[in-house]
Write a protein that holds these residues in place. Sequence first.
Motif, PDB file in Angstrom:
ATOM      1  N   SER A  76       4.404  14.777   5.140  1.00 51.85           N
ATOM      2  CA  SER A  76       3.030  15.151   5.512  1.00 51.85           C
ATOM      3  C   SER A  76       2.156  13.914   5.671  1.00 51.85           C
ATOM      4  N   SER A  77       2.281  12.950   4.763  1.00 53.01           N
ATOM      5  CA  SER A  77       1.531  11.694   4.896  1.00 53.01           C
ATOM      6  C   SER A  77       1.946  10.950   6.169  1.00 53.01           C
ATOM      7  N   MET A  78       3.245  10.946   6.428  1.00 53.21           N
ATOM      8  CA  MET A  78       3.740  10.251   7.618  1.00 53.21           C
ATOM      9  C   MET A  78       3.220  10.917   8.889  1.00 53.21           C
ATOM     10  N   ARG A  79       3.249  12.233   8.917  1.00 54.11           N
ATOM     11  CA  ARG A  79       2.763  12.947  10.101  1.00 54.11           C
ATOM     12  C   ARG A  79       1.272  12.699  10.317  1.00 54.11           C
ATOM     13  N   ALA A  80       0.527  12.656   9.218  1.00 50.32           N
ATOM     14  CA  ALA A  80      -0.914  12.423   9.318  1.00 50.32           C
ATOM     15  C   ALA A  80      -1.218  11.052   9.916  1.00 50.32           C
ATOM     16  N   ILE A  81      -0.612  10.012   9.379  1.00 53.96           N
ATOM     17  CA  ILE A  81      -0.947   8.660   9.856  1.00 53.96           C
ATOM     18  C   ILE A  81      -0.431   8.423  11.271  1.00 53.96           C
ATOM     19  N   GLU A  82       0.677   9.047  11.631  1.00 51.24           N
ATOM     20  CA  GLU A  82       1.195   8.892  12.990  1.00 51.24           C
ATOM     21  C   GLU A  82       0.392   9.705  14.009  1.00 51.24           C
ATOM     22  N   SER A  83      -0.484  10.570  13.522  1.00 46.18           N
ATOM     23  CA  SER A  83      -1.320  11.380  14.411  1.00 46.18           C
ATOM     24  C   SER A  83      -2.591  10.659  14.825  1.00 46.18           C
ATOM     25  N   SER A  84      -2.859   9.490  14.250  1.00 49.51           N
ATOM     26  CA  SER A  84      -4.112   8.785  14.554  1.00 49.51           C
ATOM     27  C   SER A  84      -3.892   7.273  14.611  1.00 49.51           C
ATOM     28  N   VAL A  85      -3.093   6.858  15.589  1.00 42.21           N
ATOM     29  CA  VAL A  85      -2.748   5.444  15.756  1.00 42.21           C
ATOM     30  C   VAL A  85      -3.499   4.878  16.955  1.00 42.21           C
ATOM     31  N   SER A  86      -4.109   3.714  16.774  1.00 41.85           N
ATOM     32  CA  SER A  86      -4.844   3.077  17.870  1.00 41.85           C
ATOM     33  C   SER A  86      -3.877   2.362  18.818  1.00 41.85           C
ATOM     34  N   SER A  87      -4.399   1.907  19.944  1.00 37.46           N
ATOM     35  CA  SER A  87      -3.558   1.238  20.940  1.00 37.46           C
ATOM     36  C   SER A  87      -2.986  -0.077  20.416  1.00 37.46           C
ATOM     37  N   ASN A  88      -3.662  -0.684  19.420  1.00 35.56           N
ATOM     38  CA  ASN A  88      -3.148  -1.929  18.838  1.00 35.56           C
ATOM     39  C   ASN A  88      -2.375  -1.683  17.539  1.00 35.56           C
ATOM     40  N   ASN A 142      -2.002  -1.169  -3.717  1.00 33.65           N
ATOM     41  CA  ASN A 142      -3.076  -0.283  -3.265  1.00 33.65           C
ATOM     42  C   ASN A 142      -2.587   1.162  -3.219  1.00 33.65           C
ATOM     43  N   ILE A 143      -3.345   2.065  -3.819  1.00 34.87           N
ATOM     44  CA  ILE A 143      -3.044   3.491  -3.752  1.00 34.87           C
ATOM     45  C   ILE A 143      -4.167   4.149  -2.938  1.00 34.87           C
ATOM     46  N   VAL A 144      -3.826   4.641  -1.750  1.00 32.21           N
ATOM     47  CA  VAL A 144      -4.835   5.273  -0.899  1.00 32.21           C
ATOM     48  C   VAL A 144      -4.439   6.728  -0.640  1.00 32.21           C
ATOM     49  N   GLU A 145      -5.408   7.523  -0.181  1.00 38.61           N
ATOM     50  CA  GLU A 145      -5.163   8.951   0.013  1.00 38.61           C
ATOM     51  C   GLU A 145      -5.580   9.409   1.405  1.00 38.61           C
ATOM     52  N   ILE A 146      -4.796  10.320   1.941  1.00 35.01           N
ATOM     53  CA  ILE A 146      -5.167  11.075   3.143  1.00 35.01           C
ATOM     54  C   ILE A 146      -5.100  12.549   2.735  1.00 35.01           C
ATOM     55  N   THR A 147      -5.536  13.430   3.614  1.00 34.75           N
ATOM     56  CA  THR A 147      -5.401  14.862   3.353  1.00 34.75           C
ATOM     57  C   THR A 147      -4.726  15.530   4.546  1.00 34.75           C
ATOM     58  N   LEU A 148      -3.643  16.222   4.303  1.00 36.29           N
ATOM     59  CA  LEU A 148      -3.054  17.090   5.316  1.00 36.29           C
ATOM     60  C   LEU A 148      -2.690  18.392   4.622  1.00 36.29           C
ATOM     61  N   THR A 199       0.832  -1.204   0.000  1.00 38.40           N
ATOM     62  CA  THR A 199       0.000   0.000   0.000  1.00 38.40           C
ATOM     63  C   THR A 199       0.866   1.253   0.000  1.00 38.40           C
ATOM     64  N   ILE A 200       0.506   2.192  -0.859  1.00 37.02           N
ATOM     65  CA  ILE A 200       1.179   3.492  -0.931  1.00 37.02           C
ATOM     66  C   ILE A 200       0.182   4.573  -0.518  1.00 37.02           C
ATOM     67  N   ILE A 201       0.600   5.442   0.419  1.00 34.92           N
ATOM     68  CA  ILE A 201      -0.281   6.479   0.967  1.00 34.92           C
ATOM     69  C   ILE A 201       0.112   7.844   0.416  1.00 34.92           C
ATOM     70  N   LEU A 202      -0.814   8.479  -0.298  1.00 39.99           N
ATOM     71  CA  LEU A 202      -0.585   9.790  -0.909  1.00 39.99           C
ATOM     72  C   LEU A 202      -1.337  10.884  -0.145  1.00 39.99           C
ATOM     73  N   ASN A 203      -0.789  12.084  -0.155  1.00 41.73           N
ATOM     74  CA  ASN A 203      -1.476  13.251   0.409  1.00 41.73           C
ATOM     75  C   ASN A 203      -2.127  14.022  -0.738  1.00 41.73           C
ATOM     76  N   ASN A 204      -3.462  14.039  -0.781  1.00 48.69           N
ATOM     77  CA  ASN A 204      -4.171  14.633  -1.916  1.00 48.69           C
ATOM     78  C   ASN A 204      -4.498  16.116  -1.742  1.00 48.69           C
ATOM     79  N   THR A 205      -3.805  16.789  -0.830  1.00 47.70           N
ATOM     80  CA  THR A 205      -4.042  18.220  -0.657  1.00 47.70           C
ATOM     81  C   THR A 205      -3.688  18.990  -1.930  1.00 47.70           C
ATOM     82  N   LYS A 206      -4.334  20.127  -2.097  1.00 42.01           N
ATOM     83  CA  LYS A 206      -4.121  20.962  -3.286  1.00 42.01           C
ATOM     84  C   LYS A 206      -3.649  22.348  -2.856  1.00 42.01           C
ATOM     85  N   VAL A 207      -2.609  22.835  -3.514  1.00 38.98           N
ATOM     86  CA  VAL A 207      -2.058  24.165  -3.201  1.00 38.98           C
ATOM     87  C   VAL A 207      -2.962  25.249  -3.789  1.00 38.98           C
TER      88      VAL A 207
END
Length: 347
Positions: free
Chosen positions: A261-273, A204-210, A55-63
């Motif tokens: 930015s993608s790394m910061r986003a996913i590390e900001s919402s990690v569950s206990s497991n 898998n190509i997935v997107e987050i937004t930061l 899986t590759i995680i992209l940041n789909n934010t737009k300037v």
Amino acid sequence: MRTSDFDFNFSSNILAKYPSSERDESKLMIINRNNKKIEHKLFKDLHQYFEEGDTIILNNTKVFPARLFGNKEKTEAKIEVFLLRELDKKDRTWDVLVDPARKVRVGNKLNFGYGLTGEVIDNTTSRGRILQLHFNGTHEEFIKKIKEIGKTPLPKYINRPTEKNDELRYQTIYAKKEGSVAAPTAGLHFSKHLLKKLEIKGINIVEITLHLGLGSFLPVEVEDISKHKMDSEKCLIDEKTCSIVNNTIQKKKRICAVGTSSMRAIESSVSSNKNLNPFIGWTNKFIFPPYNFSIANSMITNFHMPKSTLLMMTAAFAGFDLLMEAYKIAIQEKYRFYSYGDAMLIL
């Protein structure tokens, strides 16, 4: 660790002032954390390092065109205003940076032309100024006007006028959700052809937004990096992305965060497991060595400024000594640095 640990010497000729002729023709340094091996490839070779089920995680934010040029009332002094974020739609107040800062005080009025004016109403924020913008029209018309007269917010070091091509190239090809004042630069290397290759391979190509704001490029001004405070940036991670990422974790496949930015986003919402949770809100997550990453086990990023939070995060992921060795080699091999520069894949 201290801020001075992340300093390094370089010649200004390695700063990329223009993008490569083709997005995926930039250089790609491969850094293997297990065997400490460093390879040199092109970005279009990226698909060779991933397989079906990864899986590759992209940041789909737009300037958005966040740079405005105006004149100070009475003196006609030229003032550049860099819009950071809208604080109040009704009052049209914005958190901004101004240049030259010494010439602007509370109460000063600025004229941007085309019916748009501004007034500095506060000068107390750590980031810069609070500017109230005035325009005779609806909020939608006001935003449209900003987009008409605003310029692409290229980083200061590029030190050249914005060109037509920058509107296209300082934007990822998958940019969707407008809100950034800086591009997620690791994603600038992806072409439609490369993304298609990855999809055909079963990746898998997935997107987050930061939405990148001042938090991404505010300099670290303290020697003890643990005392640095990140500016908050808006983030969104949906359930679909979480489901795919967590399934990849379960199958012990490769997960790649594209950009800090993608790394910061996913590390900001990690569950206990150690799974990824859906998230809508603001993050001021600051990652620096030592740090245990929970989601991604690989990362794509550009070559960053000395003493920057982006360099610190990359060092936390790659390992400080290995990353500093990679930067030394990159300078020797004439890799291009910063926003329009080359990239590295850390495995």
